[in-house]
Design an enzyme around this catalytic site. Sequence first.
Site, short mmCIF file in Angstrom:
data_model
loop_
_atom_site.label_atom_id
_atom_site.label_comp_id
_atom_site.label_asym_id
_atom_site.label_seq_id
_atom_site.Cartn_x
_atom_site.Cartn_y
_atom_site.Cartn_z
N ASP A 58 -30.70 -89.41 13.48
CA ASP A 58 -30.95 -88.53 14.69
C ASP A 58 -30.93 -86.92 14.40
O ASP A 58 -31.79 -86.26 14.77
CB ASP A 58 -30.29 -89.02 15.90
N LYS A 94 -25.62 -98.95 18.57
CA LYS A 94 -25.28 -97.89 17.54
C LYS A 94 -23.76 -97.67 17.38
O LYS A 94 -23.49 -97.54 16.04
CB LYS A 94 -25.46 -96.41 18.15
P1 NAD Z 1 -25.71 -91.02 25.80
O1 NAD Z 1 -25.77 -92.10 27.17
O2 NAD Z 1 -25.09 -91.39 24.70
O3 NAD Z 1 -25.65 -89.60 26.45
C1 NAD Z 1 -25.97 -89.05 27.65
C2 NAD Z 1 -25.41 -87.77 27.80
O4 NAD Z 1 -26.08 -87.04 28.92
C3 NAD Z 1 -23.87 -87.53 28.04
O5 NAD Z 1 -23.52 -86.42 27.43
C4 NAD Z 1 -23.88 -87.23 29.69
O6 NAD Z 1 -22.59 -86.73 29.83
C5 NAD Z 1 -25.14 -86.44 29.76
N1 NAD Z 1 -25.52 -86.61 31.18
C6 NAD Z 1 -26.28 -87.74 31.70
N2 NAD Z 1 -26.33 -87.41 33.05
C7 NAD Z 1 -25.84 -86.40 33.31
C8 NAD Z 1 -25.98 -85.48 34.44
N3 NAD Z 1 -26.40 -85.91 35.48
N4 NAD Z 1 -25.29 -84.27 34.48
C9 NAD Z 1 -24.75 -83.98 33.11
N5 NAD Z 1 -24.88 -84.56 32.10
C10 NAD Z 1 -25.39 -85.76 32.08
O7 NAD Z 1 -27.39 -90.93 25.81
P2 NAD Z 1 -28.08 -90.28 24.39
O8 NAD Z 1 -28.25 -91.42 23.41
O9 NAD Z 1 -27.46 -89.35 23.77
O10 NAD Z 1 -29.69 -89.98 24.94
C11 NAD Z 1 -29.71 -88.67 25.68
C12 NAD Z 1 -31.28 -88.59 25.52
O11 NAD Z 1 -31.51 -88.06 24.37
C13 NAD Z 1 -32.12 -89.65 26.31
O12 NAD Z 1 -33.15 -88.88 26.99
C14 NAD Z 1 -32.74 -90.07 24.92
O13 NAD Z 1 -34.01 -90.67 25.26
C15 NAD Z 1 -32.78 -88.78 24.05
N6 NAD Z 1 -32.76 -89.18 22.57
C16 NAD Z 1 -34.08 -88.83 21.79
C17 NAD Z 1 -33.98 -88.99 20.62
C18 NAD Z 1 -35.15 -88.51 19.81
O14 NAD Z 1 -35.47 -88.85 18.64
N7 NAD Z 1 -36.10 -87.57 20.54
C19 NAD Z 1 -32.94 -89.59 19.89
C20 NAD Z 1 -31.98 -90.12 20.69
C21 NAD Z 1 -31.73 -89.83 22.09
#
Ligand code: NAD
Length: 288
Positions: free
Chosen positions: A109, A73
């Site tokens: 998103d 992305k």
């Molecule tokens: P990413 O890796 O870009 O971001 C992850 C985020 O989670 C960061 O802010 C990180 O600091 C935080 N994080 C992770 N572990 C942590 C912990 N133990 N304590 C505190 N903060 C923590 O990932 P992303 O692409 O933003 O995805 C995040 C979630 O969103 C995933 O579960 C993904 O499946 C979901 N998602 C859903 C959709 C949808 O359409 N429903 C779309 C995109 C992402």
Amino acid sequence: MSYEITGHTVLTGLLGSPVAHSVSPMMHNESFKVLGLDYAYLAFDVDTQHLKTAVEGLKVLGVRGFNLTMPDKNLMADYCDRLSPAAEIIGAVNTVVNDNGILTGHTTDGIGYMEAAKDAGYDLTGKTMTLLGGGGAATAICVQAAIDGLKKIHVLNRKDTFFPRLQSLVDKINERTACQVLLHDLADERCLADCIGESHILTNATSVGMAPNTQDCLIRDPGILRPELIVSDVIYNPRETRLLRMAREKGCATFNGMYMLLYQGAAAFKLWTGQDMPISHIKQKYFS
Ligand code: NAD
């Protein structure tokens, strides 16, 4: 209804790694079929190392557009000729439209999240949100929510190496929209309680609570939730995260990330075809 690949079939697809688990091919191909559009959508396992070559190839082949998932992305933003205002702010794209070789990057998103909130019956205009996370999903939601007229967004993220970059992103949103966005350290429990206390909606946009770690939850004290608060989670596996269960038990209205996924796809579908995805059909077939 018949559905054949022809000499005129327009190609769309998904790039990322892994991609085989994605529901997007089903959702888009079924929509093309229902609407009688001579389009097809395929998933291609492409990591960042091969992204540039893949994109050049897709351009030569004249595809109409494609989606991007992790890990492509951010890098894809560099290969676009133009970016939508939201994609430009976050520096990431999940949808590309190819207009005769000109690639425009969009991020759908955040649109997906805001549409999911509407679908659940909530108009968030003028409201205050507490948003947990600062990754791809969180920044997409933050930007779109600010563009769509939320009054205030408290973003809470852990103070990792990404934190300074997140602050500049928040500054950009504050400069370009009327929304007030404030960044806080997620480790500050008192601040978390205060932010939630003044919010209409709490949104988990981190991966905390996602399968297989379904016992994890960023809210340790259920006492900071109140029944009037809407609580949402971008996670859709499990359908009810520990956070959503805790919120439901406190009497809060909740919604999960299922329809965010559906509506981000619907927004991409509209960008490529100009038509509305047959939402109720797709909901019934893949999201019930
Ligand atoms: P990413 O890796 O870009 O971001 C992850 C985020 O989670 C960061 O802010 C990180 O600091 C935080 N994080 C992770 N572990 C942590 C912990 N133990 N304590 C505190 N903060 C923590 O990932 P992303 O692409 O933003 O995805 C995040 C979630 O969103 C995933 O579960 C993904 O499946 C979901 N998602 C859903 C959709 C949808 O359409 N429903 C779309 C995109 C992402």
